[in-house]
Write an enzyme that holds these catalytic residues in place. Structure first.
Site, short mmCIF file in Angstrom:
data_model
loop_
_atom_site.label_atom_id
_atom_site.label_comp_id
_atom_site.label_asym_id
_atom_site.label_seq_id
_atom_site.Cartn_x
_atom_site.Cartn_y
_atom_site.Cartn_z
N LYS A 1 0.84 -1.21 0.00
CA LYS A 1 0.00 0.00 0.00
C LYS A 1 0.87 1.26 0.00
CE LYS A 1 -1.75 1.57 4.05
NZ LYS A 1 -1.48 3.00 4.29
N ASN A 2 1.88 1.27 0.85
CA ASN A 2 2.66 2.50 1.02
C ASN A 2 3.59 2.79 -0.15
OD1 ASN A 2 1.34 2.84 3.39
ND2 ASN A 2 3.10 2.40 4.74
N ARG B 1 -8.34 -0.77 4.49
CA ARG B 1 -7.42 0.22 3.92
C ARG B 1 -6.09 -0.43 3.54
NH1 ARG B 1 -8.59 5.64 6.98
NH2 ARG B 1 -7.49 6.40 5.19
C1 UD1 Z 1 4.12 6.77 6.29
C2 UD1 Z 1 3.29 5.53 6.09
C3 UD1 Z 1 2.75 5.04 7.43
C4 UD1 Z 1 3.88 4.86 8.42
C5 UD1 Z 1 4.73 6.13 8.52
C6 UD1 Z 1 5.96 5.95 9.39
C7 UD1 Z 1 2.42 5.82 3.88
C8 UD1 Z 1 1.23 6.01 2.99
N1 UD1 Z 1 2.21 5.81 5.19
O1 UD1 Z 1 3.25 7.78 6.80
O2 UD1 Z 1 2.09 3.78 7.21
O3 UD1 Z 1 3.33 4.58 9.69
O4 UD1 Z 1 5.19 6.51 7.21
O5 UD1 Z 1 6.74 4.91 8.92
O6 UD1 Z 1 3.51 5.62 3.39
N2 UD1 Z 1 5.80 14.55 10.70
C9 UD1 Z 1 5.85 15.88 11.02
N3 UD1 Z 1 5.69 16.80 10.02
C10 UD1 Z 1 5.49 16.42 8.73
C11 UD1 Z 1 5.46 15.05 8.41
C12 UD1 Z 1 5.62 14.14 9.43
O7 UD1 Z 1 6.01 16.26 12.18
O8 UD1 Z 1 5.36 17.30 7.86
C13 UD1 Z 1 5.96 13.54 11.78
C14 UD1 Z 1 4.68 12.72 11.95
O9 UD1 Z 1 3.74 13.38 12.77
C15 UD1 Z 1 5.22 11.48 12.57
C16 UD1 Z 1 6.58 11.31 11.91
O10 UD1 Z 1 6.92 12.61 11.40
O11 UD1 Z 1 5.39 11.67 13.96
C17 UD1 Z 1 6.61 10.30 10.79
O12 UD1 Z 1 5.69 10.66 9.80
P1 UD1 Z 1 5.91 10.27 8.27
O13 UD1 Z 1 7.16 9.50 8.11
O14 UD1 Z 1 5.74 11.51 7.46
O15 UD1 Z 1 4.68 9.31 8.02
P2 UD1 Z 1 3.70 9.29 6.79
O16 UD1 Z 1 4.44 9.57 5.54
O17 UD1 Z 1 2.49 10.08 7.11
#
Ligand code: UD1
Length: 417
Positions: free
Chosen positions: A22-23, A398
């Protein structure tokens, strides 16, 4: 509202295949916008989040066909650059369409993305990085109105945290920016490499994906490409947890074992026997698991936050105590209250959870509140005595394709009602 009804304590045995990730699929689907051409994606999983992305692509004017795991997207007809709230709120990764739309059209407008409520999920890193690439962003009461006044230009971007989504948004946008972009402290997840492979097949010039520094030399145009999506490492981790919860023995096929390093070492600590044979894992679990001492979720290659919940469901009736430290998301223990209904002994304090293994779990009516939490409840129910009815199945859908059929084929007593 559908539920999965599970009669537990049926030892899983046999073979199962792991579907596409999915990711990987979600960012790659967004990236198909870039070329204005036809892309063909094989091994695309049939999940509600994938349907959500297809709905966005069609809304934007793309032709999409999805049959038997092969998705064909032609983005030539793209005729919109804004995404309505209803489509944005379906899932978190809709934010990746921001980078893709900006790269293709030079402007985009959309609201804050939705997704599972596993804590505040800010997008500040995405927005800051995009502005470094030359994007002007106006926050108009929760609607981001973005445009590129003077073209996208490469930049040196240092992420304060290796965000998966932010790394993907930058890679997509920078692929067609003028000049070179260097991302430091980039996310290193296998799904980042898969996106880079797809973009490079389209003609992009990305190196270093999977390492802390990713270099993107912008090119002027991209073409469509044919790409096979990597197997879903979290689905693989979940199916192994399902097996271990029942003391079972299975073979999982069509996966990349090296993507599961940190997870497999925990399963081995639990007393499971893991034998890797090419793209398969032969997995044998003992009658009762030994509790692993400590599980800390970390960015890849550390233990994945997405596997924390299924593993917690698995070790709830192990022998001993496990300390969980959730370092990625603030609110990722929503499943604990439901596991307690099944007889688990788990205490949560902030980002720490302590699981004291119990002799046995009992079936119960429980409700999932997020995707991986749903998986935790399925894992626990498979190893519980008696009947469980797991609600909140829309979350499970999902990320897991037809999981009741997969588990039934392995000898589980699982029905959707
Ligand atoms: C992706 C995955 C999700 C997984 C996560 C961490 C997808 C579709 N989803 O989510 O399944 O659990 O990686 O491996 O690929 N953060 C910020 N600011 C930002 C972006 C992120 O503070 O602009 C923080 C988030 O709140 C979180 C951490 O960074 O605490 C990791 O988030 P991120 O790696 O961005 O996760 P996703 O890409 O949303």
């Amino acid at each position: 509202m559908s539920r999965l009804v599970i009669n537990g304590m049926k030892r899983l045995k046999g073979e199962a295949s792991v579907h596409g990730a999915k990711n990987s699929a979600l960012p790659i689907l967004a990236a198909t916008l870039l070329s204005g051409d036809e892309s063909i994606l094989h091994n695309c999983p049939d999940l509600s989040d994938v349907s959500g992305s297809i709905n966005i692509l069609r809304y934007l004017g793309c032709d999409v066909e999805f049959n038997g795991g092969t998705l064909v997207c032609n983005s030539r007809g793209l005729n919109r650059n804004s995404i309505p709230n209803s489509l944005m709120r379906e899932m978190r990764s809709s934010i990746i369409f921001l980078g893709a739309l900006l790269a293709r059209t030079g402007s985009a407008s959309m609201c804050f993305p939705g997704g599972c409520e596993i804590g505040p999920r800010p997008i500040d890193l995405h927005l800051k990085a995009l502005s470094q690439l030359g994007v002007e962003i106006n926050d108009d009461h929760g609607v981001f109105k973005c445009y590129v006044p003077n073209g996208l230009s490469g930049a040196k971007i240092s992420l304060s945290f290796p965000s998966v989504g932010a790394t993907e948004n930058i890679m997509i946008c920078a692929s067609v920016a003028e000049g070179t972009t260097v991302i430091t402290n980039a996310a290193r997840e296998p799904e980042i490499c898969d996106l880079a492979d797809y973009l490079n097949s389209c003609g992009a010039n990305i190196s270093g994906a999977g390492e802390g520094t990713v270099v993107i030399d912008g090119v002027s145009t991209l073409k469509g490409a044919r790409h096979t999506i990597i197997p879903d490492r979290i689905v693989a981790a979940t199916l192994l947890a399902c097996c271990a919860s029942t003391g079972g023995r299975i073979r999982l096929d069509h996966l990349i074992p090296s993507h599961l390093g940190a997870v497999l070492s925990i399963y081995e600590e639990c007393g499971c026997n893991v034998s890797i044979q090419g793209s398969s894992i032969c997995f044998d679990s003992p009658q009762r698991l030994t509790a692993p001492k400590i599980i800390r979720t970390m960015p890849y290659p550390g233990f994945p936050t997405d596997a924390q919940a299924p593993v917690m469901g698995m070790i709830a009736k192990s022998k001993g105590t496990t300390l969980f430290i959730e370092n990625i998301f603030e609110n990722r223990y929503l499943h604990v209250g439901e596991l307690l209904r099944m007889g688990a002994n788990i205490k949560v304090e902030g980002k720490v959870a302590v699981s004291q293994g119990v002799e046995c779990l009992h079936g119960a009516e429980v409700d999932a509140m997020d995707l991986r939490g749903a998986a935790a409840l399925i894992v626990a129910a498979l190893g519980a005595e008696g009947r469980s009815a797991v609600g909140g199945i829309k979350y499970l859908d999902r990320g897991y394709e037809n999981i009741e059929a997969v588990l039934s084929n392995l000898g589980g007593d699982v029905k959707r009602i």
